[in-house]
Write an enzyme that holds these catalytic residues in place. Sequence first.
Site, PDB file in Angstrom:
ATOM      1  N   PHE A 190     -13.268  -5.888   9.159  1.00 57.34           N
ATOM      2  CA  PHE A 190     -13.194  -4.435   9.096  1.00 57.34           C
ATOM      3  C   PHE A 190     -14.353  -3.881   9.916  1.00 57.34           C
ATOM      4  O   PHE A 190     -15.482  -4.355   9.789  1.00 57.34           O
ATOM      5  CB  PHE A 190     -13.291  -3.972   7.643  1.00 57.34           C
ATOM      6  CG  PHE A 190     -13.013  -2.512   7.452  1.00 57.34           C
ATOM      7  CD1 PHE A 190     -11.717  -2.031   7.493  1.00 57.34           C
ATOM      8  CD2 PHE A 190     -14.051  -1.617   7.252  1.00 57.34           C
ATOM      9  CE1 PHE A 190     -11.455  -0.673   7.327  1.00 57.34           C
ATOM     10  CE2 PHE A 190     -13.800  -0.263   7.090  1.00 57.34           C
ATOM     11  CZ  PHE A 190     -12.498   0.215   7.127  1.00 57.34           C
ATOM     12  N   LYS A 240      -9.783  -0.520  -4.580  1.00 56.20           N
ATOM     13  CA  LYS A 240      -8.506  -1.125  -4.185  1.00 56.20           C
ATOM     14  C   LYS A 240      -7.860  -1.770  -5.412  1.00 56.20           C
ATOM     15  O   LYS A 240      -7.370  -1.081  -6.298  1.00 56.20           O
ATOM     16  CB  LYS A 240      -8.733  -2.119  -3.045  1.00 56.20           C
ATOM     17  CG  LYS A 240      -9.370  -1.501  -1.801  1.00 56.20           C
ATOM     18  CD  LYS A 240      -9.492  -2.520  -0.687  1.00 56.20           C
ATOM     19  CE  LYS A 240     -10.357  -2.021   0.472  1.00 56.20           C
ATOM     20  NZ  LYS A 240      -9.799  -0.838   1.145  1.00 56.20           N
ATOM     21  N   ARG A 246       1.670  -2.153   6.918  1.00 60.78           N
ATOM     22  CA  ARG A 246       0.922  -2.929   5.933  1.00 60.78           C
ATOM     23  C   ARG A 246       1.379  -2.552   4.527  1.00 60.78           C
ATOM     24  O   ARG A 246       1.404  -1.373   4.167  1.00 60.78           O
ATOM     25  CB  ARG A 246      -0.576  -2.652   6.105  1.00 60.78           C
ATOM     26  CG  ARG A 246      -1.480  -3.731   5.550  1.00 60.78           C
ATOM     27  CD  ARG A 246      -2.927  -3.425   5.873  1.00 60.78           C
ATOM     28  NE  ARG A 246      -3.368  -2.192   5.220  1.00 60.78           N
ATOM     29  CZ  ARG A 246      -4.609  -1.993   4.772  1.00 60.78           C
ATOM     30  NH1 ARG A 246      -5.522  -2.930   4.903  1.00 60.78           N
ATOM     31  NH2 ARG A 246      -4.945  -0.846   4.214  1.00 60.78           N
TER      32      ARG A 246
END
Length: 398
Positions: free
Chosen positions: A131, A226, A374
């Site tokens: 990332f 998340k 995704r």
Amino acid sequence: MSEPEMRPKAEKLDATDELAGMRAQFVLDDTVYLDGNSLGALPRSVPGRVEDVVRRQWGSLRIRSWDESGWWTAPERIGDRIAPLVGAAPGQIVVGDSTSVNVFKAVVGAVRLAAEKGDGRDEVLVDATTFPTDGYIAASAARLTGCTLRPVTPDEVPDALSERTAAVLLNHVDYRTGRLHDLPSLTASIHAVGAVSIWDLCHSAGALPVGLDEHGVDLAVGCTYKYLNGGPGSPAYLYVREAHQPRFDSPLPGWNSHADPFGMTPDYTPAPGALRGRVGTPDILSMLALEAALEVWDDVSIDAIRTKSLALTDFFLECVESYVPGGAVESVTPSPHTERGSQVALRCADAGNVMRRLIDRGVIGDFREPDVLRFGFTPLYVGFGDVEKAARVLGEMF
């Protein structure tokens, strides 16, 4: 398998799903939510807890809540709640700050640990597929510590390691493709040359077993919004292996990590243990929302989560093959279970527009440049019927 046969299979899988009841603990609607790898759904326990924190703890008790409501000890207390989800014993995780800030602490701290060897280690390896922020932070940390930054792919790490290597920062799961990297083997390779390992767990914590203690990981960081469902901007965490804690030298020695924080002395003495990973005043509102969110894990096994995750992604790929015209999409997520996280990434033409149309039809995933759809599968609340519908609607896009 023809289209009419997929729904009965989904219904059968849902009927035997031991985690199916967990969905009721989240605020959800008829939308198929496959973006929990970006922002987890809201646990039902959180709004009431936040209201109590605001109205009673802050509104009535005010400053007394630092002691009476346990605000002061929240970073390590909540760290101990996260610990079992990443395979860590208590006392090694502290919650606070963002992932980016914790990456900075970890990389600089790792270089300082390596410098104790006195053998001139001056290179930091960073995951070239990481990332972006991890790369930015690692580059800055390398400059500040006089090291050279060397981007390499995880596959290249064993051959790139040398006696110059001070620290290695890697992602456990690739955020674009969902590829799961071999944490045990790579950590062993890093240790074999005397370097310090740092793992970013943002896309694995709460989705699959990590085994930080078991595999001897030195330092780790991760977010909580998340798969841990802590809410937008919820605080991240830092893991410091117990053996390293007496020597972990944080580059951000704030008053909250002082051995005597209220002594207000001009000289800094670090607190013992993982507490030295703290910096400033904790973000209490979001931190206690996270603590409430973590209660959904009280009776959940991470092994059960992994079993369902693999079943969900397997079924999604099967449904895609059934519903989507041949050649319209291509999976870039590895097929072997040992190499797969809890998401599936599909490459297709005009992916951005395809995802917008999916969202309009009630299937929420996300898009990554230049051509990747995704889909994240959160086993706590995603069912097999959701998976079947998502693939069926995707097929109707072509």
